[in-house]
Write a protein that holds these residues in place. Sequence first.
Motif, PDB file in Angstrom:
ATOM      1  N   VAL A 659       0.895  -1.171   0.000  1.00  0.00           N
ATOM      2  CA  VAL A 659       0.000   0.000   0.000  1.00  0.00           C
ATOM      3  C   VAL A 659       0.924   1.209   0.000  1.00  0.00           C
ATOM      4  N   GLY A 660       0.410   2.346  -0.414  1.00  0.00           N
ATOM      5  CA  GLY A 660       1.229   3.551  -0.430  1.00  0.00           C
ATOM      6  C   GLY A 660       1.855   3.811  -1.787  1.00  0.00           C
ATOM      7  N   LYS A 661       2.638   4.887  -1.871  1.00  0.00           N
ATOM      8  CA  LYS A 661       3.170   5.320  -3.163  1.00  0.00           C
ATOM      9  C   LYS A 661       4.634   5.757  -3.073  1.00  0.00           C
ATOM     10  N   THR A 662       5.427   5.048  -2.320  1.00  0.00           N
ATOM     11  CA  THR A 662       6.851   5.372  -2.238  1.00  0.00           C
ATOM     12  C   THR A 662       7.530   5.009  -3.556  1.00  0.00           C
ATOM     13  N   PRO A 663       8.221   5.939  -4.217  1.00  0.00           N
ATOM     14  CA  PRO A 663       8.925   5.602  -5.467  1.00  0.00           C
ATOM     15  C   PRO A 663      10.050   4.608  -5.198  1.00  0.00           C
ATOM     16  N   MET A 664      10.061   3.500  -5.936  1.00  0.00           N
ATOM     17  CA  MET A 664      11.091   2.492  -5.752  1.00  0.00           C
ATOM     18  C   MET A 664      12.466   3.004  -6.181  1.00  0.00           C
ATOM     19  N   ARG A 665      12.494   4.003  -7.049  1.00  0.00           N
ATOM     20  CA  ARG A 665      13.781   4.553  -7.487  1.00  0.00           C
ATOM     21  C   ARG A 665      14.362   5.528  -6.469  1.00  0.00           C
ATOM     22  N   GLU A 666      13.589   5.857  -5.467  1.00  0.00           N
ATOM     23  CA  GLU A 666      14.082   6.742  -4.417  1.00  0.00           C
ATOM     24  C   GLU A 666      14.299   6.008  -3.101  1.00  0.00           C
ATOM     25  N   LEU A 667      14.014   4.718  -3.093  1.00  0.00           N
ATOM     26  CA  LEU A 667      14.118   3.921  -1.874  1.00  0.00           C
ATOM     27  C   LEU A 667      15.351   3.026  -1.955  1.00  0.00           C
ATOM     28  N   TYR A 668      16.177   3.088  -0.917  1.00  0.00           N
ATOM     29  CA  TYR A 668      17.405   2.298  -0.889  1.00  0.00           C
ATOM     30  C   TYR A 668      17.456   1.464   0.391  1.00  0.00           C
ATOM     31  N   TYR A 669      18.001   0.278   0.263  1.00  0.00           N
ATOM     32  CA  TYR A 669      18.200  -0.595   1.415  1.00  0.00           C
ATOM     33  C   TYR A 669      19.599  -1.186   1.313  1.00  0.00           C
ATOM     34  N   ARG A 670      20.429  -0.842   2.290  1.00  0.00           N
ATOM     35  CA  ARG A 670      21.820  -1.291   2.319  1.00  0.00           C
ATOM     36  C   ARG A 670      22.536  -0.988   1.003  1.00  0.00           C
ATOM     37  N   GLY A 671      22.265   0.199   0.485  1.00  0.00           N
ATOM     38  CA  GLY A 671      22.941   0.669  -0.712  1.00  0.00           C
ATOM     39  C   GLY A 671      22.341   0.215  -2.020  1.00  0.00           C
ATOM     40  N   THR A 672      21.302  -0.620  -1.974  1.00  0.00           N
ATOM     41  CA  THR A 672      20.672  -1.123  -3.199  1.00  0.00           C
ATOM     42  C   THR A 672      19.335  -0.436  -3.431  1.00  0.00           C
ATOM     43  N   GLN A 673      19.157   0.105  -4.619  1.00  0.00           N
ATOM     44  CA  GLN A 673      17.887   0.747  -4.982  1.00  0.00           C
ATOM     45  C   GLN A 673      16.803  -0.319  -5.072  1.00  0.00           C
ATOM     46  N   ALA A 674      15.634  -0.023  -4.529  1.00  0.00           N
ATOM     47  CA  ALA A 674      14.539  -0.999  -4.517  1.00  0.00           C
ATOM     48  C   ALA A 674      14.152  -1.432  -5.928  1.00  0.00           C
ATOM     49  N   ALA A 675      14.219  -0.503  -6.898  1.00  0.00           N
ATOM     50  CA  ALA A 675      13.844  -0.832  -8.280  1.00  0.00           C
ATOM     51  C   ALA A 675      14.808  -1.831  -8.908  1.00  0.00           C
ATOM     52  N   ILE A 676      16.027  -1.939  -8.366  1.00  0.00           N
ATOM     53  CA  ILE A 676      17.016  -2.880  -8.902  1.00  0.00           C
ATOM     54  C   ILE A 676      16.827  -4.272  -8.321  1.00  0.00           C
ATOM     55  N   MET A 677      16.146  -4.378  -7.188  1.00  0.00           N
ATOM     56  CA  MET A 677      16.017  -5.669  -6.504  1.00  0.00           C
ATOM     57  C   MET A 677      15.336  -6.721  -7.367  1.00  0.00           C
ATOM     58  N   ARG A 678      14.388  -6.312  -8.199  1.00  0.00           N
ATOM     59  CA  ARG A 678      13.705  -7.275  -9.079  1.00  0.00           C
ATOM     60  C   ARG A 678      14.694  -7.938 -10.024  1.00  0.00           C
ATOM     61  N   HIS A 679      15.653  -7.166 -10.526  1.00  0.00           N
ATOM     62  CA  HIS A 679      16.630  -7.708 -11.470  1.00  0.00           C
ATOM     63  C   HIS A 679      17.583  -8.677 -10.788  1.00  0.00           C
ATOM     64  N   ILE A 680      17.999  -8.351  -9.568  1.00  0.00           N
ATOM     65  CA  ILE A 680      18.870  -9.253  -8.815  1.00  0.00           C
ATOM     66  C   ILE A 680      18.153 -10.573  -8.559  1.00  0.00           C
ATOM     67  N   MET A 681      16.898 -10.468  -8.151  1.00  0.00           N
ATOM     68  CA  MET A 681      16.082 -11.643  -7.894  1.00  0.00           C
ATOM     69  C   MET A 681      15.948 -12.491  -9.152  1.00  0.00           C
ATOM     70  N   MET A 682      15.600 -11.830 -10.265  1.00  0.00           N
ATOM     71  CA  MET A 682      15.322 -12.548 -11.504  1.00  0.00           C
ATOM     72  C   MET A 682      16.556 -13.238 -12.064  1.00  0.00           C
ATOM     73  N   SER A 683      17.667 -12.537 -12.147  1.00  0.00           N
ATOM     74  CA  SER A 683      18.852 -13.122 -12.771  1.00  0.00           C
ATOM     75  C   SER A 683      19.324 -14.352 -12.005  1.00  0.00           C
ATOM     76  N   THR A 684      19.234 -14.306 -10.682  1.00  0.00           N
ATOM     77  CA  THR A 684      19.671 -15.452  -9.875  1.00  0.00           C
ATOM     78  C   THR A 684      18.739 -16.640 -10.051  1.00  0.00           C
ATOM     79  N   ILE A 685      17.444 -16.392 -10.005  1.00  0.00           N
ATOM     80  CA  ILE A 685      16.473 -17.483 -10.140  1.00  0.00           C
ATOM     81  C   ILE A 685      16.563 -18.120 -11.519  1.00  0.00           C
ATOM     82  N   MET A 686      16.650 -17.304 -12.559  1.00  0.00           N
ATOM     83  CA  MET A 686      16.683 -17.868 -13.920  1.00  0.00           C
ATOM     84  C   MET A 686      18.002 -18.585 -14.207  1.00  0.00           C
ATOM     85  N   ARG A 687      19.074 -18.129 -13.606  1.00  0.00           N
ATOM     86  CA  ARG A 687      20.349 -18.847 -13.783  1.00  0.00           C
ATOM     87  C   ARG A 687      20.221 -20.261 -13.196  1.00  0.00           C
TER      88      ARG A 687
END
Length: 851
Positions: A659-687
């Motif tokens: 819920v809510g409208k926090t921009p994923m490109r403005e949200l960071y966790y331990r130096g990683t942008q939230a919008a990038i997390m999908r790509h990290i997840m995907m590349s590892t799973i598909m490999r």
Amino acid sequence: MPKFLSRFTTVVGSWIGLGLTGLISGVLVTVMLTPLLVAGGVAIKNSLSLFDALPDFIEIGRQAQKNEIFAQKDADPDHGYIQIATVYWQNRAEVGLDQMSPFLQDAAVDGEDRRFFEHKGVDLTGIIRAGIGNAVSGGVKSGASTLTMQVIKNIYVQRAEALPTEEERNAAYAEATATTTERKLKEIKLAIGLEQRYTKDQILQAYLNISNFGGNTYGVEAAASRYFGVSAKDVTLAQAASLIAIVQYPMERNLALPENFQRNQARRDVILKAMLDARSITQAQYDEAVAIPVDAEFVNLTTPDSGCISADKYSTFFCDYVVKNVTNYEALGATKDERLTNWHIGGYKLYTTMNYELQRIAQKQAWRVPKSIPSTALGGATSSVEVGTGRVLTMAQNKLFNDTLEGGGKEATAVNFNTDRDYGGSSGFQTGSTYKMMALLAWLQSGRGLNELVNASDFKKDQAKYVDTCKDSGAPYGGTWEFKNDSAAPEIVSVLDAVKWSINSAFASIAEQLDQCDIRNAAESLGVHRADGATLQSNPSAVLGTNELAPLTMAAAWAGISNEGKFCDTIIVDHVVGPNGEELPGQAESCRQAIEPDVANAAIYAMKGVMNGGTGAASNPGDGVPIFGKTGTADNSIQTWILTSTSRVATVAWVGNIVGKTPMRELYYRGTQAAIMRHIMMSTIMRAANRMYSGENDWPNPPSRLLQGNGVKVPAVRGLTIEAATALLKGLGFEVRIGRPVESMDVEAGLVYGSSPDEGKTMAKGMSVTIRASAGWSGFTMPDFLSDDFTESEAVSQLRDLGATSITVRCEVTTDSHDPKLGYIINQYPLPGAGALTTTSFSVTVRKTSC
């Protein structure tokens, strides 16, 4: 109690024991109906007839058995299965009296029915007392329920809760708990029958196993484990009394919530006093137990050891999805009601489609998205579907699963982000640009091609120009639709590049040339539907992904595209073993050709570009396995998606706002942008998926007709009048726009200087071609500073005399002091003889020994 009353009830009890229910029924009915008789003069004869007509037989029956859920160990079914969950309909473990503390048995009898071992199912003393109270109150306020009668009531409540629909459950529960004379008489008669068929110990055991202890906790074994972390045989006196204190009012006295502690203690102490009065405990035991406060130190709340909350930690949400699909498993019965009933009875082993090895990897990746983060309700989810079968291989999300009454805090949820509302409580998420592929499919289905050019320069559209023949769509539309691109884009772009770079303005133009209903039909043919069950929206902005969809739905759609357009419904159970060890079928594969193979292959061809240099490149595992995909980012990056597929496995990854409208490109966790997390997840799973399932097979290239489409080459219009060029272009199916005039040395003022796109380019029909007229020539011919020797000051002075306003002087160093061009101009822009305007940016280069 007065002696005569005691002797009277003892004699009556013996009558009941002899089966003389008819003899006693008049007394019972009269006592129960006293207030009604006083108020309304109802005839006792009619009440006796009612009593005689009631059923007198009910079976305690066995309580629910466990159901077991298994997952395939890895991609090879020959490697076997592992158990991931034990699931009861209720959190219950049935045990015998010999496995219960005597304190529990005494607390139940002394606290709830102290004449239990004396009466024959009905406590006439209690009934007379209740009758007097009812007479005073003027209604049936009290019914003097014995433990036997409570067992009867609980059996009916259990049956009510097992019904398939909420409406049926509510109606049956209301009937089972109604404060009415008819229900009380029914309980009385059935209690008498029950006592004739079962021993007191059997009835007491049933009572302690069937009673509700708050939430989904049933029976003393589960309750002892839930609230104190011990077995029922090991509870202390104080714990036993606290557990029995719950049964009258489970919601108000259960120990899961601190606000219930005081109410529980008050009732517990009453039960302890009753146990002391009955000499079941000593004064010393009483004093010790009653001195113990019911507080956080007394309670040791534990997680239930059955159900999906106690499943393998990597598999909890998959488990929950399996359970919520029970009514869809034909192996459990012919109808949904029968399947639900059989599941509640239990004893089934479900062997699911999950690849446990891949599931562990997917869940670990999902947990890289933080479970809780300040000021943002952040979610992350991923699912994988096997291409060609629809088997769900994985299902994971960032939160922990917790469906208990008290919940699990900010890091936990009972909502399954991967699924629809009916199967997990989620209403879905806006899919952003992933949904553009439904427009691409409709575009190709209409005979158009990937290499056709489309307009990408408009950011306002008149919605009235969008056709939508879906009768439930709300069309015709009106008003202006405004949007923006995620990044800079060309004014005119091929459909192929529009996919690769996910250009909103291009897809707004693509949708404008289509029937919006065709876009919706393409989506629905691939199983795409809204997670909340509402109709899929088909308004113009829907092409940019405004529908809220479930990740699993989109993964299944991508699997259908990968399967050359043959869509398979998702399935999660491969086979079943019944309660008696019988082999039963799982969910049958259900596949159908949704999209023509050529169209699917053309869409795949376009989406390969996304994964190879396009917006999805970061999700490409880079292992050489052919892969296609599509990114999606909702407005202001509040939701981010990536969908990919090989020829074997399709996978989705979503990270965004629950819920809510926090921009994923403005949200960071331990130096990683939230919008990038999908790509990290995907590349590892598909490999990992590619390692397990291979997937080297590539798809056929699309036929040329779906590359070129039915677009039209832009004709030569240079030198034509504006009117003639406009007529020519419109005749070919183009819209025409007039651009700003261009100064030209070659074309007479007023005639067409050129077009955009250029002559010979293939433009999609219905798109706009911009033509620009010549404004004539107001410039000058560029002087030659190279043939003769011109110094810097001479060249600059001459350009300024011609009206130049922007002149840059560059320097080239030489070490040859005898160089004949030393101090002179050696290069110029524009070149000699070229046309130039006063606004042109001029430059000259002079050779020097130092700069």
